[in-house]
Design a protein around this motif. Structure first.
Motif, PDB file in Angstrom:
ATOM      1  N   TRP A 164      23.997   3.589 -11.291  1.00  0.00           N
ATOM      2  CA  TRP A 164      24.053   4.669 -12.265  1.00  0.00           C
ATOM      3  C   TRP A 164      24.442   5.981 -11.582  1.00  0.00           C
ATOM      4  O   TRP A 164      24.109   6.220 -10.426  1.00  0.00           O
ATOM      5  CB  TRP A 164      22.699   4.866 -12.943  1.00  0.00           C
ATOM      6  CG  TRP A 164      22.315   3.805 -13.926  1.00  0.00           C
ATOM      7  CD1 TRP A 164      21.336   2.867 -13.785  1.00  0.00           C
ATOM      8  CD2 TRP A 164      22.901   3.578 -15.219  1.00  0.00           C
ATOM      9  NE1 TRP A 164      21.270   2.073 -14.903  1.00  0.00           N
ATOM     10  CE2 TRP A 164      22.215   2.487 -15.806  1.00  0.00           C
ATOM     11  CE3 TRP A 164      23.928   4.193 -15.937  1.00  0.00           C
ATOM     12  CZ2 TRP A 164      22.524   1.996 -17.069  1.00  0.00           C
ATOM     13  CZ3 TRP A 164      24.241   3.706 -17.199  1.00  0.00           C
ATOM     14  CH2 TRP A 164      23.551   2.625 -17.753  1.00  0.00           C
ATOM     15  N   THR A 218      21.460  11.313 -19.986  1.00  0.00           N
ATOM     16  CA  THR A 218      22.726  10.599 -20.154  1.00  0.00           C
ATOM     17  C   THR A 218      23.185  10.160 -18.772  1.00  0.00           C
ATOM     18  O   THR A 218      23.132  10.945 -17.821  1.00  0.00           O
ATOM     19  CB  THR A 218      23.810  11.500 -20.775  1.00  0.00           C
ATOM     20  OG1 THR A 218      23.274  12.190 -21.906  1.00  0.00           O
ATOM     21  CG2 THR A 218      25.021  10.680 -21.193  1.00  0.00           C
ATOM     22  N   ALA A 262      30.230   1.977 -18.639  1.00  0.00           N
ATOM     23  CA  ALA A 262      28.989   1.758 -19.388  1.00  0.00           C
ATOM     24  C   ALA A 262      28.219   3.071 -19.394  1.00  0.00           C
ATOM     25  O   ALA A 262      28.090   3.724 -18.357  1.00  0.00           O
ATOM     26  CB  ALA A 262      28.150   0.654 -18.757  1.00  0.00           C
ATOM     27  N   HIS A 283      24.679   5.219 -21.074  1.00  0.00           N
ATOM     28  CA  HIS A 283      23.406   5.193 -21.801  1.00  0.00           C
ATOM     29  C   HIS A 283      23.048   6.616 -22.195  1.00  0.00           C
ATOM     30  O   HIS A 283      23.020   7.516 -21.350  1.00  0.00           O
ATOM     31  CB  HIS A 283      22.294   4.592 -20.947  1.00  0.00           C
ATOM     32  CG  HIS A 283      20.974   4.532 -21.651  1.00  0.00           C
ATOM     33  ND1 HIS A 283      20.028   5.528 -21.548  1.00  0.00           N
ATOM     34  CD2 HIS A 283      20.454   3.603 -22.499  1.00  0.00           C
ATOM     35  CE1 HIS A 283      18.978   5.216 -22.289  1.00  0.00           C
ATOM     36  NE2 HIS A 283      19.210   4.061 -22.876  1.00  0.00           N
ATOM     37  N   TRP A 324      21.519   5.237 -27.614  1.00  0.00           N
ATOM     38  CA  TRP A 324      22.640   4.331 -27.858  1.00  0.00           C
ATOM     39  C   TRP A 324      23.415   4.124 -26.571  1.00  0.00           C
ATOM     40  O   TRP A 324      23.354   4.948 -25.653  1.00  0.00           O
ATOM     41  CB  TRP A 324      23.541   4.825 -28.991  1.00  0.00           C
ATOM     42  CG  TRP A 324      24.075   6.233 -28.920  1.00  0.00           C
ATOM     43  CD1 TRP A 324      23.354   7.393 -28.922  1.00  0.00           C
ATOM     44  CD2 TRP A 324      25.451   6.628 -28.884  1.00  0.00           C
ATOM     45  NE1 TRP A 324      24.185   8.489 -28.885  1.00  0.00           N
ATOM     46  CE2 TRP A 324      25.481   8.054 -28.868  1.00  0.00           C
ATOM     47  CE3 TRP A 324      26.657   5.942 -28.879  1.00  0.00           C
ATOM     48  CZ2 TRP A 324      26.670   8.786 -28.829  1.00  0.00           C
ATOM     49  CZ3 TRP A 324      27.850   6.669 -28.854  1.00  0.00           C
ATOM     50  CH2 TRP A 324      27.839   8.069 -28.827  1.00  0.00           C
ATOM     51  N   THR A 325      24.088   2.974 -26.492  1.00  0.00           N
ATOM     52  CA  THR A 325      24.866   2.634 -25.308  1.00  0.00           C
ATOM     53  C   THR A 325      26.323   2.433 -25.700  1.00  0.00           C
ATOM     54  O   THR A 325      26.636   2.015 -26.815  1.00  0.00           O
ATOM     55  CB  THR A 325      24.331   1.362 -24.627  1.00  0.00           C
ATOM     56  OG1 THR A 325      24.185   0.324 -25.602  1.00  0.00           O
ATOM     57  CG2 THR A 325      22.996   1.624 -23.971  1.00  0.00           C
ATOM     58  N   GLU A 352      30.143   0.886 -24.214  1.00  0.00           N
ATOM     59  CA  GLU A 352      30.817   0.043 -23.234  1.00  0.00           C
ATOM     60  C   GLU A 352      32.312   0.091 -23.519  1.00  0.00           C
ATOM     61  O   GLU A 352      32.733  -0.019 -24.669  1.00  0.00           O
ATOM     62  CB  GLU A 352      30.296  -1.389 -23.327  1.00  0.00           C
ATOM     63  CG  GLU A 352      30.613  -2.258 -22.129  1.00  0.00           C
ATOM     64  CD  GLU A 352      29.854  -3.584 -22.177  1.00  0.00           C
ATOM     65  OE1 GLU A 352      29.819  -4.262 -21.137  1.00  0.00           O
ATOM     66  OE2 GLU A 352      29.310  -3.937 -23.242  1.00  0.00           O
TER      67      GLU A 352
END
Length: 377
Positions: free
Chosen positions: A70, A89, A103, A105, A196-197, A199
């Protein structure tokens, strides 16, 4: 966010004008004194190469994503000038020979979205945005935005808006795959969501200039940044509604970014983070700031001060001294020479290191590149 309308807070450009031509720089001072926020070191990320691609379904818990680290949590777009965002975030990335995978988050207690059509102005909702400059020239770059309905707004920019660039909304990221997953319920104000995620799989062919797709190699560097737009809202009759000012306009949005811009302007690519592509499987590679990037800081110093000089005098200057900039600087122990030439409405600055004679240049439109030695004395 794409700066398309004058009502947006995003179009403000903060040059810290009062600091640009303050006290004269002394030998003890940094040449960037008074402009520290514009010269903060950008973030960097080492993106790993993979052979098994993730399934793009919005679920970022796939085993393949465990190979990626991350980023740091996003900060306010202005950096340390503003408080940390209340919601976290973060982003992670991977790549293969065809795609750059993203990706993200986003923590969010009330996930909502209204815009449903491709190329709707998605930043009028809360959204997630990415900006990518494969050429690292600050020109010819790409922007992709998405809301919690997975509505995509994608555009190409020939140059930043500050340099009279325009967003080509007709450009589409052909082959882009994206998905969103809500940890909670979308557009339901009666409960509290986790977030929410997002991709994405971005084809390298979609972010390539010319006829042949340019796939990165081990050691390739792009400039990239990510932004999140967040509006203050309240619940009215079971719906999330943006707060408005006394004139009925939406309150300015909050802008949070991975690599802080130092100003309210995402379209300043020189502040974006560094994305280093790696084919190494082990964690034995670390990002090291290229020497050329240290040189370019002095070109941006000329650029910012030339712009202020022009606002005051309605012409550019060919005198580094008038900009309180010296003609020679030592960078990592190597002597570098600065040169500046101008007309009334144009300028070009050069920096050359004494060891290799490599020269980089910047012009009045902020276009920055290495100069071909064939065309440089």
């Amino acid at each position: 966010m794409a700066t398309l309308f004058p009502i947006s807070r995003r179009i403000q450009t903060v040059f810290l004008i009062s600091m640009l031509f303050g006290p004269q720089i002394t030998k003890a001072q940094s040449p960037f004194a008074g402009l520290e926020n514009l010269f903060a070191t950008p973030e960097n990320y080492l993106v790993r190469h993979i052979t098994n691609a993730p399934v793009v379904d919005g679920d970022i818990n796939d085993a393949v994503w465990q190979q990626a680290k991350w980023t740091n949590n996003f900060a306010d777009i202005e950096g340390d000038l503003k408080p940390k965002p209340p919601y976290k975030t973060k982003v992670k990335m991977l790549w293969d020979n065809n795609y750059l995978y993203i990706a993200a988050h986003l923590e969010e207690p009330q996930v909502w979205a209204t815009l449903k059509n491709h190329d709707d102005i998605v930043y009028h909702d809360n959204d997630f945005e990415l900006f990518i400059d494969p050429s690292t020239t600050t020109h010819s770059y790409y922007e992709i935005e998405v809301n919690a309905l997975n509505t995509i707004f994608d555009l190409f920019l020939n140059k930043p808006y500050r340099n009279r660039g325009g967003g080509l909304i007709g450009w589409d990221a052909n082959g882009l795959r994206s998905a969103v997953k809500v940890q909670g319920t979308l557009n339901n104000a009666s409960d509290t969501d986790a977030g929410w995620t997002v991709e994405m799989a971005i084809p390298f062919s979609a972010i390539t200039m010319g006829f042949k797709s340019q796939v990165p190699e081990n050691g390739t560097i792009y400039r990239i940044n990510f932004s999140r737009v967040e509006y203050d809202n309240k619940i009215v009759e079971g719906r999330n509604v943006k707060l408005k000012d006394s004139t009925g306009r939406d309150l300015p949005e909050h802008n949070w970014s991975w690599s802080p811009q130092g100003e309210i302007a995402m379209h300043s690519p020189e502040h974006w983070g560094y994305l280093l592509f790696s084919t190494h499987e082990a964690d034995d590679v670390a990002f090291t700031m290229p020497y050329a990037e240290e040189q370019k800081k002095y070109l941006w110093l000329v650029y910012y001060r030339e712009k202020q000089w022009y606002r005051q005098h309605h012409a550019y200057t060919s005198s580094l001294g008038k900009l309180s900039i010296k003609s020679k600087y030592d960078i990592a122990g190597i002597s570098n020479k600065l040169k500046l030439q101008s007309t009334q409405n144009q300028f070009e600055a050069f920096i050359t290191d004494a060891n290799t004679n490599n020269t980089y240049t910047i012009n009045h439109e902020g276009f920055i590149e290495q100069l071909n030695p064939i065309y440089h004395e």
